[in-house]
Design an enzyme around this catalytic site. Sequence first.
Site, PDB file in Angstrom:
ATOM      1  CB  THR A  26      -0.938   0.024   1.222  1.00  0.00           C
ATOM      2  OG1 THR A  26      -0.174   0.150   2.428  1.00  0.00           O
ATOM      3  CG2 THR A  26      -1.780  -1.246   1.271  1.00  0.00           C
ATOM      4  N   GLY A  27       0.392   2.293  -0.627  1.00  0.00           N
ATOM      5  CA  GLY A  27       1.207   3.497  -0.745  1.00  0.00           C
ATOM      6  C   GLY A  27       2.461   3.239  -1.554  1.00  0.00           C
ATOM      7  N   GLY A  28       2.287   2.601  -2.707  1.00  0.00           N
ATOM      8  CA  GLY A  28       3.442   2.139  -3.473  1.00  0.00           C
ATOM      9  C   GLY A  28       3.818   2.965  -4.681  1.00  0.00           C
ATOM     10  CB  THR A  29       2.348   5.868  -6.348  1.00  0.00           C
ATOM     11  OG1 THR A  29       2.139   6.780  -5.256  1.00  0.00           O
ATOM     12  CG2 THR A  29       1.097   5.047  -6.583  1.00  0.00           C
ATOM     13  N   GLY A  31       8.501   7.232  -3.513  1.00  0.00           N
ATOM     14  CA  GLY A  31       9.338   7.109  -2.331  1.00  0.00           C
ATOM     15  C   GLY A  31       9.611   5.692  -1.900  1.00  0.00           C
ATOM     16  N   GLY A  33       7.621   3.370  -0.745  1.00  0.00           N
ATOM     17  CA  GLY A  33       6.700   2.359  -1.248  1.00  0.00           C
ATOM     18  C   GLY A  33       7.074   1.873  -2.627  1.00  0.00           C
ATOM     19  CE1 TYR A 164       3.798  10.095   9.386  1.00  0.00           C
ATOM     20  CE2 TYR A 164       5.702  10.689  10.727  1.00  0.00           C
ATOM     21  CZ  TYR A 164       5.149   9.972   9.684  1.00  0.00           C
ATOM     22  OH  TYR A 164       5.938   9.124   8.935  1.00  0.00           O
TER      23      TYR A 164
END
Length: 265
Positions: A26-29, A31, A33, A164
Site C-alpha cells: 500500500t502506498g506504493g507509487t 518514495g 513504497g 503523525y
Amino acid sequence: MPTNHSTQASSTIDPKPLAGRRAVVTGGTIGMGRAIVQALTDRGAEVVYTGRSDRRLAEAQAALDTPLAHPVRSDATDANAIADLSDQVADRLGRIDYLFINQGIAEFQTLEEVTEESWDRIFDVNAKGAFFTVQRLIPLISEGGSIVFTTVSNDRIFPGLSAYSGAKEAVAAFTKVLAAELLPRKIRVNAIAPGFILTPTMGVAELTDEQRAEFIEQGNASTPMGRGGTVEEVAAAALYLAAEATFTTGVELPVDGGFGQGLSA
C-alpha cells in the site's frame, strides 16, 4: 588450473529469489513504497500496489516498467475501497505471501494549529487505514507469510508532529499485538522505522522547495551517519523482514542512520 571460487559462488546465486511469491504494497507509487515494489519485482515477485492518485499510479507504472507490477487506485480511509482492494488482490493474485502497509501522510502543525479535521485525516490514513487494510487482507495471506508495517523513528521527536507521531506509535503497537494474534497461522508481523530518508515529499505534505532544502539540512545534521537514507536502503530492510528474517516477529527495526540510538561521532 586454479578454480575461481568467487565466480563459482556467484553463478549459484538465484537472480530471482522471490519468483512465484506474491505481495501487496500500500502506498506504493512514490518514495519508499515504490522502492519496495521495485525491489520485489526485481527479485521476481508479483505485486499489487496502491495509490490514491491516478497520475502517480501511471508515473509509477511507467517507472517500474514490468508486467509483475499491478497498480490499483485505492484510498485507505475508505472502507469500501479497502474491501474492493481485497477483491482485486484475490482476483489478480489469489493468495499472497507478503503484505507491506506503507501508506502515510504527515503535516507539521503545532499544538495550537492542530484541528480536529487534520487530526482525523492523519489518523485515518496512518492508523485506522493501516489496521483495517490488514483486517481485510489477512484472509489472503498464506500460512508462513508476513506483514511489514512502516512506522517512524520516534525515539527523538520533531516539534509539530503530534498527530503523525501518535498515529505511527499506534501502528507500532499493532505490530506487537498482531504478531501475537497471528502466531497460530505462522504469520510474522514486523515494522521498519525509517528516520531521515530522502524521498520526493520527505514524508510531509506540501513542502516548498525552500522548506525541503531546510528539512534536508536539518536531517543531515541530526543523523549520526551525517546523511539521509535512501529509499533503496529502506526497501532492503523491509524485504529482509518480509522474506529472510524467518525467526523474527513483533519487532520494529530502525532504519535511521543511528538517529534514534543516541549515537554521536
